[in-house]
Design a protein around this motif. Structure first.
Motif, PDB file in Angstrom:
ATOM      1  N   ILE A  51      68.617  26.611  40.138  1.00 22.60           N
ATOM      2  CA  ILE A  51      67.213  26.624  40.550  1.00 22.60           C
ATOM      3  C   ILE A  51      66.840  25.218  40.996  1.00 22.60           C
ATOM      4  O   ILE A  51      67.210  24.226  40.356  1.00 22.60           O
ATOM      5  N   SER A  52      66.126  25.129  42.114  1.00 22.20           N
ATOM      6  CA  SER A  52      65.763  23.826  42.657  1.00 22.20           C
ATOM      7  C   SER A  52      64.640  23.178  41.861  1.00 22.20           C
ATOM      8  O   SER A  52      63.947  23.841  41.090  1.00 22.20           O
ATOM      9  N   SER A  53      64.448  21.879  42.087  1.00 25.19           N
ATOM     10  CA  SER A  53      63.403  21.165  41.350  1.00 25.19           C
ATOM     11  C   SER A  53      62.005  21.630  41.759  1.00 25.19           C
ATOM     12  O   SER A  53      61.067  21.561  40.971  1.00 25.19           O
ATOM     13  N   SER A  54      61.870  22.106  42.980  1.00 26.07           N
ATOM     14  CA  SER A  54      60.571  22.594  43.440  1.00 26.07           C
ATOM     15  C   SER A  54      60.363  24.066  43.133  1.00 26.07           C
ATOM     16  O   SER A  54      59.330  24.633  43.478  1.00 26.07           O
ATOM     17  N   ASN A  55      61.350  24.667  42.512  1.00 31.45           N
ATOM     18  CA  ASN A  55      61.260  26.078  42.082  1.00 31.45           C
ATOM     19  C   ASN A  55      61.178  27.044  43.258  1.00 31.45           C
ATOM     20  O   ASN A  55      60.709  28.172  43.108  1.00 31.45           O
ATOM     21  N   ASP A  56      61.633  26.613  44.446  1.00 36.87           N
ATOM     22  CA  ASP A  56      61.548  27.498  45.601  1.00 36.87           C
ATOM     23  C   ASP A  56      62.910  27.959  46.088  1.00 36.87           C
ATOM     24  O   ASP A  56      63.008  28.635  47.112  1.00 36.87           O
ATOM     25  N   MET A  57      63.960  27.602  45.373  1.00 41.05           N
ATOM     26  CA  MET A  57      65.303  28.014  45.762  1.00 41.05           C
ATOM     27  C   MET A  57      66.071  28.413  44.513  1.00 41.05           C
ATOM     28  O   MET A  57      66.077  27.682  43.517  1.00 41.05           O
ATOM     29  N   THR A  58      66.689  29.578  44.578  1.00 43.41           N
ATOM     30  CA  THR A  58      67.582  29.999  43.494  1.00 43.41           C
ATOM     31  C   THR A  58      68.890  30.494  44.093  1.00 43.41           C
ATOM     32  O   THR A  58      68.944  30.915  45.255  1.00 43.41           O
ATOM     33  N   PHE A  59      69.918  30.424  43.296  1.00 41.59           N
ATOM     34  CA  PHE A  59      71.245  30.869  43.701  1.00 41.59           C
ATOM     35  C   PHE A  59      71.841  31.690  42.563  1.00 41.59           C
ATOM     36  O   PHE A  59      71.652  31.372  41.384  1.00 41.59           O
ATOM     37  N   TYR A  60      72.584  32.748  42.934  1.00 39.58           N
ATOM     38  CA  TYR A  60      73.293  33.553  41.946  1.00 39.58           C
ATOM     39  C   TYR A  60      74.694  33.855  42.461  1.00 39.58           C
ATOM     40  O   TYR A  60      74.880  34.174  43.640  1.00 39.58           O
ATOM     41  N   ALA A  61      75.649  33.784  41.559  1.00 40.00           N
ATOM     42  CA  ALA A  61      76.991  34.235  41.903  1.00 40.00           C
ATOM     43  C   ALA A  61      76.965  35.747  42.102  1.00 40.00           C
ATOM     44  O   ALA A  61      76.172  36.453  41.463  1.00 40.00           O
ATOM     45  N   ASP A  62      77.834  36.243  42.955  1.00 39.21           N
ATOM     46  CA  ASP A  62      77.881  37.689  43.216  1.00 39.21           C
ATOM     47  C   ASP A  62      78.125  38.476  41.932  1.00 39.21           C
ATOM     48  O   ASP A  62      77.620  39.588  41.775  1.00 39.21           O
TER      49      ASP A  62
END
Length: 123
Positions: A51-62
């Motif tokens: 999760i980014s510091s600005s809370n506007d980007m997240t990533f998940y492994a498949d």
């Protein structure tokens, strides 16, 4: 020095849920993306979520999409990993880590790591 402290691991049955917590400082949350990684015995470390510091980007492994959710509570200086529909293959030591930058990218750029918390999924 950036410090991260994980908690919330444990033993859970398949199909169950756990919520992991990563406690850090306000400055770290404001300036660095936070990621979750896991490593099972005999396997390579795997990036799970970020999760980014600005809370506007997240990533998940498949492997965890649709089952895990990353979030943050800035008032508590904590990043959470909500894990649902757990499977035996989710068994691993889970670490949170602070990225060098504010956005999520490759694991090479994580500079600081917590000590880890064990998650075991078994009946």
């Amino acid at each position: 020095q950036v410090q991260l402290v994980e908690s919330g691991g444990g033993l859970v049955q398949p199909g169950g849920s756990l919520r992991l917590s990563c406690l850090t400082s306000r400055l770290t949350l404001e300036t660095r993306a936070i990621g979750w990684f896991r490593q099972a015995p005999g396997k390579e470390r795997e990036g799970v979520s970020c999760i980014s510091s600005s809370n506007d980007m997240t990533f998940y492994a498949d492997s965890v999409k649709g089952r895990f959710t990353i979030s943050r509570d800035d008032a508590k200086n904590t990043v959470y990993l909500e894990m649902n529909s757990l499977k035996p293959e989710d068994t691993a030591v889970y670490h949170c880590a602070a990225h060098r930058y504010s956005f999520c990218s490759g694991s090479y750029y994580y500079d600081y790591w917590g000590q880890g918390t064990q998650v075991t999924v078994s009946s």
